[in-house]
Design a protein around this motif. Sequence first.
Motif, PDB file in Angstrom:
ATOM      1  N   ARG A 174      10.044  90.310 -96.557  1.00 59.53           N
ATOM      2  CA  ARG A 174       9.772  88.925 -96.941  1.00 59.53           C
ATOM      3  C   ARG A 174       9.982  88.682 -98.431  1.00 59.53           C
ATOM      4  N   GLN A 175       9.631  89.682 -99.236  1.00 58.31           N
ATOM      5  CA  GLN A 175       9.680  89.486-100.682  1.00 58.31           C
ATOM      6  C   GLN A 175      11.076  89.672-101.258  1.00 58.31           C
ATOM      7  N   TYR A 176      11.851  90.608-100.679  1.00 62.09           N
ATOM      8  CA  TYR A 176      13.123  90.975-101.297  1.00 62.09           C
ATOM      9  C   TYR A 176      14.343  90.634-100.446  1.00 62.09           C
ATOM     10  N   GLY A 177      14.334  90.970 -99.187  1.00 63.36           N
ATOM     11  CA  GLY A 177      15.564  90.929 -98.420  1.00 63.36           C
ATOM     12  C   GLY A 177      16.500  92.041 -98.887  1.00 63.36           C
ATOM     13  N   ASN A 178      17.782  91.911 -98.541  1.00 64.90           N
ATOM     14  CA  ASN A 178      18.768  92.926 -98.914  1.00 64.90           C
ATOM     15  C   ASN A 178      19.657  92.377-100.029  1.00 64.90           C
ATOM     16  N   PRO A 179      19.451  92.809-101.282  1.00 67.80           N
ATOM     17  CA  PRO A 179      20.227  92.254-102.399  1.00 67.80           C
ATOM     18  C   PRO A 179      21.661  92.761-102.461  1.00 67.80           C
ATOM     19  N   PHE A 180      22.001  93.746-101.641  1.00 69.74           N
ATOM     20  CA  PHE A 180      23.342  94.330-101.684  1.00 69.74           C
ATOM     21  C   PHE A 180      24.263  93.764-100.603  1.00 69.74           C
ATOM     22  N   SER A 181      23.751  92.913 -99.729  1.00 67.53           N
ATOM     23  CA  SER A 181      24.494  92.470 -98.561  1.00 67.53           C
ATOM     24  C   SER A 181      25.174  91.129 -98.792  1.00 67.53           C
ATOM     25  N   THR A 182      26.409  91.005 -98.273  1.00 67.42           N
ATOM     26  CA  THR A 182      27.139  89.741 -98.320  1.00 67.42           C
ATOM     27  C   THR A 182      26.654  88.776 -97.250  1.00 67.42           C
ATOM     28  N   LEU A 183      26.237  89.311 -96.109  1.00 64.90           N
ATOM     29  CA  LEU A 183      25.795  88.498 -94.976  1.00 64.90           C
ATOM     30  C   LEU A 183      24.454  89.049 -94.513  1.00 64.90           C
ATOM     31  N   SER A 184      23.388  88.282 -94.719  1.00 62.15           N
ATOM     32  CA  SER A 184      22.044  88.767 -94.415  1.00 62.15           C
ATOM     33  C   SER A 184      21.352  87.851 -93.422  1.00 62.15           C
ATOM     34  N   LEU A 185      20.592  88.475 -92.518  1.00 55.39           N
ATOM     35  CA  LEU A 185      19.775  87.721 -91.581  1.00 55.39           C
ATOM     36  C   LEU A 185      18.527  87.235 -92.301  1.00 55.39           C
ATOM     37  N   THR A 186      18.248  85.940 -92.235  1.00 58.09           N
ATOM     38  CA  THR A 186      17.038  85.387 -92.827  1.00 58.09           C
ATOM     39  C   THR A 186      15.994  85.185 -91.733  1.00 58.09           C
TER      40      THR A 186
END
Length: 298
Positions: A174-186
Amino acid sequence: MRCTVSGLSLEYCCAYRDCKPRRAAFNRLAEETFALQFEPWYRQGFWQDTYQPYTLFDGDFAAANVSASMMEFWHRGQALHCVQLGTVMTAPAYRGRGLSRFLIEQVLAQWQGRCDFIYLYANDSVLGFYPRFGFRTVLEYEDVCFLPGGQGPSVRRLKPDREEDRAVLLRCLRQYGNPFSTLSLTRGEELLMFYAIGPFCDHFWYIESCDTVVVAVREGGTLFCEELFAPAGAVLEDILHALAGPEPCSVRFGFSLRETLGAEKGLLQEEDTTLFILAPEETIFERERLRFPLLSHT
């Protein structure tokens, strides 16, 4: 709703998540077909309205099912709203009767035109089935890099069935997500927890020094980095060294890396995972070399 399909009088039902007899019948069919168990996911409160099974019942038995998952992805600063079809299954005694066709038609009638596109992953045995509905095959690409030997920070395994470990996992998501990804699931915690309490339960790791959660598997000389949730300042190489150990290895990513990270892209070819998309126009997958995050598959 009572309906007749190929001469069979069946009950068509959706949005029955909290109906115990219906859910039990669905669970039996999922376990018999795919060895998947949805009941723990339901009991822990992670089966939400974003996952909807569309099912044909014959009395107390689930004869066939197609599930629709409402998905939102973040791609280059824009939200992408999609519907993913999955858990497509028919009990052996009911196969060849057009039940899956009926269910897919119902799902498409509800969702076509209400999202950016509809997609699914097909088994190799049914590749000729989905084009009948207008789906087209789309290529996916996998990021691969070589990781030289080196020392990484300490890491510990997370046990998602433990309340304190689950709290760490959900906080980082919830706080970060994936900062390295071009396409991320929210807003993907429901689906993530399906993997965490199911097929990937032994592959969640926590790196305390950079407050990072990683989903990864090491097999011989290859590290499969399937997903991670890290603060913006985290260093990808340090994260990978924590999971890979001191020996050099290749790394294969279950998500599309940002171009600046310098990985090589290769055509993703896996058995029984052909991507089909139903869309009125060209999608990002036909304009860029991407893949859906592995842990977004339903």
